[in-house]
Design a protein around this motif. Structure first.
Motif, PDB file in Angstrom:
ATOM      1  N   ASP A 120      43.668  51.446  41.441  1.00 57.84           N
ATOM      2  CA  ASP A 120      43.530  50.906  40.097  1.00 57.84           C
ATOM      3  C   ASP A 120      43.129  49.434  40.184  1.00 57.84           C
ATOM      4  O   ASP A 120      43.569  48.700  41.073  1.00 57.84           O
ATOM      5  CB  ASP A 120      44.845  51.030  39.336  1.00 57.84           C
ATOM      6  CG  ASP A 120      45.214  52.482  39.052  1.00 57.84           C
ATOM      7  OD1 ASP A 120      44.296  53.327  39.056  1.00 57.84           O
ATOM      8  OD2 ASP A 120      46.410  52.767  38.861  1.00 57.84           O
ATOM      9  N   ILE A 121      42.309  49.004  39.236  1.00 58.98           N
ATOM     10  CA  ILE A 121      41.876  47.611  39.213  1.00 58.98           C
ATOM     11  C   ILE A 121      43.060  46.718  38.833  1.00 58.98           C
ATOM     12  O   ILE A 121      43.791  46.990  37.879  1.00 58.98           O
ATOM     13  CB  ILE A 121      40.736  47.417  38.200  1.00 58.98           C
ATOM     14  CG1 ILE A 121      39.532  48.290  38.588  1.00 58.98           C
ATOM     15  CG2 ILE A 121      40.333  45.950  38.125  1.00 58.98           C
ATOM     16  CD1 ILE A 121      38.920  47.939  39.918  1.00 58.98           C
ATOM     17  N   ALA A 122      43.253  45.663  39.602  1.00 52.15           N
ATOM     18  CA  ALA A 122      44.324  44.706  39.318  1.00 52.15           C
ATOM     19  C   ALA A 122      43.971  43.385  39.980  1.00 52.15           C
ATOM     20  O   ALA A 122      43.106  43.317  40.856  1.00 52.15           O
ATOM     21  CB  ALA A 122      45.667  45.220  39.838  1.00 52.15           C
ATOM     22  N   GLU A 157      53.297  36.310  50.803  1.00 50.26           N
ATOM     23  CA  GLU A 157      53.648  37.603  50.241  1.00 50.26           C
ATOM     24  C   GLU A 157      52.622  37.969  49.171  1.00 50.26           C
ATOM     25  O   GLU A 157      51.938  37.091  48.631  1.00 50.26           O
ATOM     26  CB  GLU A 157      55.053  37.539  49.630  1.00 50.26           C
ATOM     27  CG  GLU A 157      56.056  36.874  50.541  1.00 50.26           C
ATOM     28  CD  GLU A 157      57.343  37.665  50.685  1.00 50.26           C
ATOM     29  OE1 GLU A 157      57.548  38.595  49.906  1.00 50.26           O
ATOM     30  OE2 GLU A 157      58.132  37.329  51.586  1.00 50.26           O
ATOM     31  N   PRO A 158      52.506  39.246  48.838  1.00 48.95           N
ATOM     32  CA  PRO A 158      51.520  39.651  47.837  1.00 48.95           C
ATOM     33  C   PRO A 158      52.006  39.404  46.414  1.00 48.95           C
ATOM     34  O   PRO A 158      53.206  39.349  46.152  1.00 48.95           O
ATOM     35  CB  PRO A 158      51.374  41.155  48.101  1.00 48.95           C
ATOM     36  CG  PRO A 158      52.725  41.574  48.598  1.00 48.95           C
ATOM     37  CD  PRO A 158      53.211  40.405  49.422  1.00 48.95           C
ATOM     38  N   LEU A 159      51.058  39.248  45.501  1.00 49.84           N
ATOM     39  CA  LEU A 159      51.360  39.204  44.070  1.00 49.84           C
ATOM     40  C   LEU A 159      50.300  40.019  43.351  1.00 49.84           C
ATOM     41  O   LEU A 159      49.111  39.705  43.427  1.00 49.84           O
ATOM     42  CB  LEU A 159      51.350  37.765  43.550  1.00 49.84           C
ATOM     43  CG  LEU A 159      51.471  37.620  42.024  1.00 49.84           C
ATOM     44  CD1 LEU A 159      52.816  38.148  41.533  1.00 49.84           C
ATOM     45  CD2 LEU A 159      51.268  36.179  41.589  1.00 49.84           C
ATOM     46  N   THR A 160      50.736  41.071  42.684  1.00 50.55           N
ATOM     47  CA  THR A 160      49.821  41.930  41.935  1.00 50.55           C
ATOM     48  C   THR A 160      50.084  41.752  40.450  1.00 50.55           C
ATOM     49  O   THR A 160      51.218  41.868  39.989  1.00 50.55           O
ATOM     50  CB  THR A 160      50.009  43.410  42.318  1.00 50.55           C
ATOM     51  OG1 THR A 160      49.729  43.565  43.718  1.00 50.55           O
ATOM     52  CG2 THR A 160      49.071  44.299  41.519  1.00 50.55           C
ATOM     53  N   ASN A 190      49.015  43.266  36.858  1.00 53.89           N
ATOM     54  CA  ASN A 190      48.338  44.373  36.180  1.00 53.89           C
ATOM     55  C   ASN A 190      48.912  44.531  34.777  1.00 53.89           C
ATOM     56  O   ASN A 190      49.657  43.665  34.297  1.00 53.89           O
ATOM     57  CB  ASN A 190      48.464  45.660  36.999  1.00 53.89           C
ATOM     58  CG  ASN A 190      49.914  46.024  37.302  1.00 53.89           C
ATOM     59  OD1 ASN A 190      50.829  45.655  36.552  1.00 53.89           O
ATOM     60  ND2 ASN A 190      50.136  46.740  38.396  1.00 53.89           N
ATOM     61  N   LYS A 191      48.578  45.637  34.122  1.00 54.94           N
ATOM     62  CA  LYS A 191      48.982  45.802  32.716  1.00 54.94           C
ATOM     63  C   LYS A 191      50.492  45.962  32.554  1.00 54.94           C
ATOM     64  O   LYS A 191      51.014  45.774  31.450  1.00 54.94           O
ATOM     65  CB  LYS A 191      48.252  46.993  32.101  1.00 54.94           C
ATOM     66  CG  LYS A 191      48.530  48.326  32.792  1.00 54.94           C
ATOM     67  CD  LYS A 191      47.681  49.432  32.176  1.00 54.94           C
ATOM     68  CE  LYS A 191      47.938  50.781  32.858  1.00 54.94           C
ATOM     69  NZ  LYS A 191      47.091  51.851  32.302  1.00 54.94           N
ATOM     70  N   GLU A 192      51.183  46.318  33.637  1.00 50.45           N
ATOM     71  CA  GLU A 192      52.650  46.432  33.561  1.00 50.45           C
ATOM     72  C   GLU A 192      53.355  45.094  33.780  1.00 50.45           C
ATOM     73  O   GLU A 192      54.550  44.966  33.538  1.00 50.45           O
ATOM     74  CB  GLU A 192      53.168  47.427  34.606  1.00 50.45           C
ATOM     75  CG  GLU A 192      53.014  48.901  34.216  1.00 50.45           C
ATOM     76  CD  GLU A 192      51.595  49.386  34.472  1.00 50.45           C
ATOM     77  OE1 GLU A 192      51.004  48.955  35.476  1.00 50.45           O
ATOM     78  OE2 GLU A 192      51.082  50.181  33.664  1.00 50.45           O
ATOM     79  N   THR A 193      52.612  44.101  34.251  1.00 49.12           N
ATOM     80  CA  THR A 193      53.219  42.810  34.582  1.00 49.12           C
ATOM     81  C   THR A 193      53.634  42.077  33.311  1.00 49.12           C
ATOM     82  O   THR A 193      52.897  42.039  32.328  1.00 49.12           O
ATOM     83  CB  THR A 193      52.221  41.950  35.376  1.00 49.12           C
ATOM     84  OG1 THR A 193      51.804  42.676  36.532  1.00 49.12           O
ATOM     85  CG2 THR A 193      52.872  40.646  35.812  1.00 49.12           C
ATOM     86  N   LEU A 194      54.815  41.480  33.347  1.00 49.62           N
ATOM     87  CA  LEU A 194      55.272  40.683  32.214  1.00 49.62           C
ATOM     88  C   LEU A 194      54.736  39.253  32.360  1.00 49.62           C
ATOM     89  O   LEU A 194      53.757  39.028  33.058  1.00 49.62           O
ATOM     90  CB  LEU A 194      56.802  40.712  32.157  1.00 49.62           C
ATOM     91  CG  LEU A 194      57.400  42.125  31.983  1.00 49.62           C
ATOM     92  CD1 LEU A 194      58.911  42.061  31.985  1.00 49.62           C
ATOM     93  CD2 LEU A 194      56.889  42.772  30.703  1.00 49.62           C
TER      94      LEU A 194
END
Length: 313
Positions: A271-273, A280-283, A285-289
């Motif tokens: 999925d595009i994000a 460390e990683p940080l993603t 996306n639409k679920e992120t607050l």
């Protein structure tokens, strides 16, 4: 040639013996002037061996031009008294890699493999160099990327987790992302599993034959390696499997026979994000607050900043 033993064992991707064939590493031996010759010759030797084998049985083999990390690091200082000191600059490392990549392609490499990556910044210099070579030549070959998790911390030497490492280099669009060296299959398994979960490229792994013993030898037998490789393959982790330190032609033969009837991992688009990385990683996306993007400020660390605050500027 040594590579013939691995071809006969069933290897279809043969890496050149050019891990340290760059002018930074060769400076230890005063052999900088030989870098182009070493790389061109190494690629030609394997090119000939692969072509001769393919002519006999029509089975394709590929020459993988291997580029190691050099013996310098861009992310870390070699001087504990001076954290900002670097022995080399990004441009210097880039130019060194450009010389090597150009020579490997000239010699007949089908792929460029940037391997045993312990410092992602070194890898970025290598990848930038390779792209410059492609641009200058007007055509490109596929890129393979393989990092190394150095110990039980689960991080590269420069501090990144597997996913952060992936996020930092995915923009290059390699045909494969993988892990190699430093660890045997027991220790490496969890990180290969993580990479198989997050990667939208093929996943490669070439672990060591266990960890070195007190004599610097590797104790994992062919059967030991086969057991682990079979479980990895059946779990859907792998597209490409091979061997690093301590793996002999017999180990490769065993791996090739073990995975021959197992379906490779399915490569799927993600999925595009917005996928970022520090250590460390940080993603996002639409679920992120709410995500707060800011910069630390410190009035005790900057006289100019303290003045601006005092002036309410």
């Amino acid at each position: 040639a040594i590579c013939n033993h691995y071809i006969d064992a069933g290897a279809t991707v043969i890496a050149t013996n050019t891990f340290n064939a760059n002018s930074i590493s060769q400076a230890d031996y005063g052999a900088e002037a030989l870098v182009r010759e070493i790389n061109v010759s190494a690629a030609k030797i394997i090119r000939q061996a692969c072509d001769e084998a393919t002519a006999k049985d029509d089975k394709p083999r590929f020459v993988c031009g291997a580029m190691g990390p050099t013996n310098k690091t861009l992310s870390l200082s070699p001087d504990v008294e001076d954290p900002g000191f670097r022995e080399v600059t990004f441009d210097e490392v880039k130019d060194v890699y450009r010389e090597q990549a150009s020579a490997l392609i000239e010699g007949g490499a089908d792929f460029i493999l940037i391997e045993t990556i312990f410092d992602t910044l070194n890898a970025k210099a290598a990848l930038f160099a390779v792209e410059q070579v492609f641009e200058a030549r007007g055509w490109r070959v596929p890129i393979m990327i393989s990092g190394t998790i150095t110990d039980a911390s689960g991080r590269t030497l420069s501090g990144q987790t597997t996913e952060a490492f992936y996020n930092a280099l995915r923009h290059v669009k390699p045909i494969s992302f993988g892990l190699n060296c430093a660890l045997g299959p027991v220790e490496l398994r969890q990180y290969v599993e993580e990479l198989s979960r997050i990667s939208d490229a093929a996943v490669s792994a070439h672990p060591n034959a266990g960890l070195p013993n007190a004599f610097g030898e590797y104790d994992f037998t062919v059967e030991d390696m086969n057991d682990h490789v079979k479980e990895w393959a059946e779990s859907g982790f792998l597209n490409i499997i091979g061997g690093c330190c301590g793996t002999t032609p017999d180990h490769i033969r065993g791996m090739a026979e073990t995975v021959a009837s197992i379906t490779p991992r399915e490569v799927k688009a993600r999925d595009i994000a917005c996928r970022l990385s520090g250590l460390e990683p940080l993603t996002i996306n639409k679920e992120t607050l709410f995500v707060n993007v800011g910069e630390r400020t410190n009035v005790t660390g900057s006289a100019i900043f303290r003045r601006l605050i005092t002036e309410e500027n």
